[in-house]
Motif scaffolding. Sequence first.
Motif, PDB file in Angstrom:
ATOM      1  N   THR A  12       7.221  11.163  -1.465  1.00  0.00           N
ATOM      2  CA  THR A  12       7.754   9.914  -2.016  1.00  0.00           C
ATOM      3  C   THR A  12       8.751   9.280  -1.061  1.00  0.00           C
ATOM      4  O   THR A  12       8.743   8.060  -0.844  1.00  0.00           O
TER       5      THR A  12
ATOM      6  N   GLN B 188       1.898  11.666 -10.026  1.00  0.00           N
ATOM      7  CA  GLN B 188       0.940  12.242 -10.957  1.00  0.00           C
ATOM      8  C   GLN B 188       0.994  13.768 -10.953  1.00  0.00           C
ATOM      9  O   GLN B 188       0.745  14.419 -11.965  1.00  0.00           O
TER      10      GLN B 188
ATOM     11  N   LEU C 232       6.811   7.761   1.967  1.00  0.00           N
ATOM     12  CA  LEU C 232       6.138   6.514   1.597  1.00  0.00           C
ATOM     13  C   LEU C 232       7.148   5.391   1.371  1.00  0.00           C
ATOM     14  O   LEU C 232       6.893   4.231   1.713  1.00  0.00           O
TER      15      LEU C 232
ATOM     16  N   VAL D 163       0.836  -1.212   0.000  1.00  0.00           N
ATOM     17  CA  VAL D 163       0.000   0.000   0.000  1.00  0.00           C
ATOM     18  C   VAL D 163       0.867   1.256   0.000  1.00  0.00           C
ATOM     19  O   VAL D 163       0.607   2.213  -0.744  1.00  0.00           O
ATOM     20  N   ALA D 164       1.919   1.270   0.823  1.00  0.00           N
ATOM     21  CA  ALA D 164       2.789   2.453   0.916  1.00  0.00           C
ATOM     22  C   ALA D 164       3.488   2.724  -0.418  1.00  0.00           C
ATOM     23  O   ALA D 164       3.519   3.876  -0.889  1.00  0.00           O
ATOM     24  N   CYS D 165       4.048   1.689  -1.019  1.00  0.00           N
ATOM     25  CA  CYS D 165       4.773   1.885  -2.272  1.00  0.00           C
ATOM     26  C   CYS D 165       3.832   2.259  -3.420  1.00  0.00           C
ATOM     27  O   CYS D 165       4.171   3.105  -4.255  1.00  0.00           O
ATOM     28  N   LEU D 166       2.660   1.651  -3.468  1.00  0.00           N
ATOM     29  CA  LEU D 166       1.698   1.994  -4.515  1.00  0.00           C
ATOM     30  C   LEU D 166       1.172   3.413  -4.366  1.00  0.00           C
ATOM     31  O   LEU D 166       0.809   4.062  -5.363  1.00  0.00           O
ATOM     32  N   SER D 167       1.158   3.927  -3.147  1.00  0.00           N
ATOM     33  CA  SER D 167       0.665   5.292  -2.905  1.00  0.00           C
ATOM     34  C   SER D 167       1.572   6.357  -3.510  1.00  0.00           C
ATOM     35  O   SER D 167       1.172   7.518  -3.624  1.00  0.00           O
ATOM     36  N   THR D 168       2.796   5.989  -3.902  1.00  0.00           N
ATOM     37  CA  THR D 168       3.691   6.973  -4.528  1.00  0.00           C
ATOM     38  C   THR D 168       3.187   7.392  -5.905  1.00  0.00           C
ATOM     39  O   THR D 168       3.721   8.326  -6.505  1.00  0.00           O
TER      40      THR D 168
ATOM     41  N   LEU E  52       0.447   8.865  -6.386  1.00  0.00           N
ATOM     42  CA  LEU E  52      -0.217  10.172  -6.205  1.00  0.00           C
ATOM     43  C   LEU E  52       0.743  11.341  -6.388  1.00  0.00           C
ATOM     44  O   LEU E  52       0.486  12.225  -7.221  1.00  0.00           O
TER      45      LEU E  52
ATOM     46  N   ILE F   7       6.351   1.534  -7.371  1.00  0.00           N
ATOM     47  CA  ILE F   7       5.079   0.957  -7.805  1.00  0.00           C
ATOM     48  C   ILE F   7       5.224  -0.547  -8.044  1.00  0.00           C
ATOM     49  O   ILE F   7       4.358  -1.347  -7.661  1.00  0.00           O
TER      50      ILE F   7
ATOM     51  N   GLY G  57       5.459  -2.259  -4.779  1.00  0.00           N
ATOM     52  CA  GLY G  57       4.141  -2.261  -4.141  1.00  0.00           C
ATOM     53  C   GLY G  57       3.243  -3.371  -4.652  1.00  0.00           C
ATOM     54  O   GLY G  57       2.567  -4.050  -3.869  1.00  0.00           O
TER      55      GLY G  57
END
Length: 547
Positions: free
Chosen positions: A409, A399, A412, A389-394, A396, A479, A482
């Motif tokens: 970044t 973007q 996270l 979850v933490a790595c995938l949140s990067t 945001l 990503i 993640g």
Amino acid sequence: MKTFDDVITSIGEFGMYQKRLYAICVIPQLLTACLTLITVFTLNEHHHRCQIIDDSVNTTIDFPTWHYGDNSSYVVEASKCHISSFNGTGNVTSKTECTAWVYSAEEMSKTPISDFDLVCDNVVLRSHATMAFFGGTLVGVILAGILGDVVGRKPVMSIGVLALTTASMACVWSYNYTMFLVTRFLTGMSTLMVFAPCMVIPIEMVGPSSRVFVGIIIELFWCAGEVILCGLAYFVRDWRILQLTIAVPCTLLLSYIIIVPESPRWLLLVGRRKQAMRILRKIAKVNGTTLTGEVTDVGRVNASLRDVLVILRTPKLVLRWTIISFIWFTISLSYYGLILNAGRIGGNIYLNFLVSAIVEALGYSSCLVINDRYGRKVMNCGSLVLTGVACLSTILPAQLADDSLSWITITLSMIGKFGVSAAFGNIFIYTSELFPTSSRSFILSSSNIFARVGSLVSPYIADLSLLVDSMFGKALPLIIFGCLGLSAGLISLVLPETLNASLPDTIHDIMSTDTRTVKREWPGYNDRGDTLDIPLQLSTYSKRRSY
């Protein structure tokens, strides 16, 4: 009948003898951490530009750097990989690839990159150098697995310390890239041949209640090694001197050939009962206790290959082995990838690495609280999902493509490092409890093979940030980490819980839920090769539902 755990409990689960041995076995973790992660600093991006005629700038690297002709009728632009000439109207008159470079001394004064010119067309050689080390760890894992069950844990460690001392010293005097590659490969191979036995021997010599403590604290010494490396790298900016500073203490490990004993649990399993009982009596004497009787229910294992073949014929154990191997692959890839990526997500590399080491220590420490309270399964799943979850949140901040948000970044990434470190601290203990002593070294080594494959891939994943020059490029490795972390966390829900379970010595201990189950899953076989026609004594472990 007395089990090995019964004997260890009676003479001291974690007495003075085990504490002394443990204090000795954690020292190599400091050195292996330094030797493993030294390339975070020595093979990090070394700022450079093409060297131009009469160039006297050796410490400040500006891009682009301009050099004017005597009459200012032309201009020369020296970039990272090309020298371009412009006429008075600003048109390019020539563009050539440079053959010599000027390197910045801002972070490191000398590195393998500057000594061997690993830049421009040769930039991929950096990843190859990191891969060579992890390739060595892969070979070390295979050797440790094969030799560990056949000739014992101590001989593997003895070979390892000899190779580690020689290879780490030789690396200092690498006169070209090939020698650097070979010495890094041999260093990687030998670190695993030292690291694995120094973890297995203490774990096999303590009781169940101390197993988590022994498995986790040794990981904290790895973190201490990271902190030491960070301090050394900050003050020692020449890579050869830094390598030598770490290699010299490796000579102290040569004494381990004499002072570290063989695992008595392994000795019993291969039928060397006299040697095992002699070590157990010594443990009892140092602990101030008395050893009465002998271990009577540890069957002799003549060949671990037989047990491996039985595992391969048992669908539940094959599934367990497959899941564990995937988890090891994911943890290793994400762990090393996040470390190697520390200097490429923004901020100061020394500060990032130090914070990363502290976060890793917190991740390992969380195992001490969660493992014995909520179980290994919860710890494994929760930590991997947190990493995912933490790595995938990067995605945001990526973007938004705003460099000022790089701190998000970094944060996270550190949360992901916390999760994967907790998973790393847990997985060795969890795997050890899921498989028997008769094939534990092989299973750990085979799982480690997948882990080493993950570490082999990690430098290339981390280097994706160099290929995609944007905020999204910085987040792309995270990503990938993640997605893998989330997948491994969810699939681990299939595995059984092993909290408060006795450490299984044979496959018989795992499969002996009842006579019917054993005869269906494991026809005509037990740890002694006998038929299983009578009810079997159940261990705490075998009462649990398992896959």
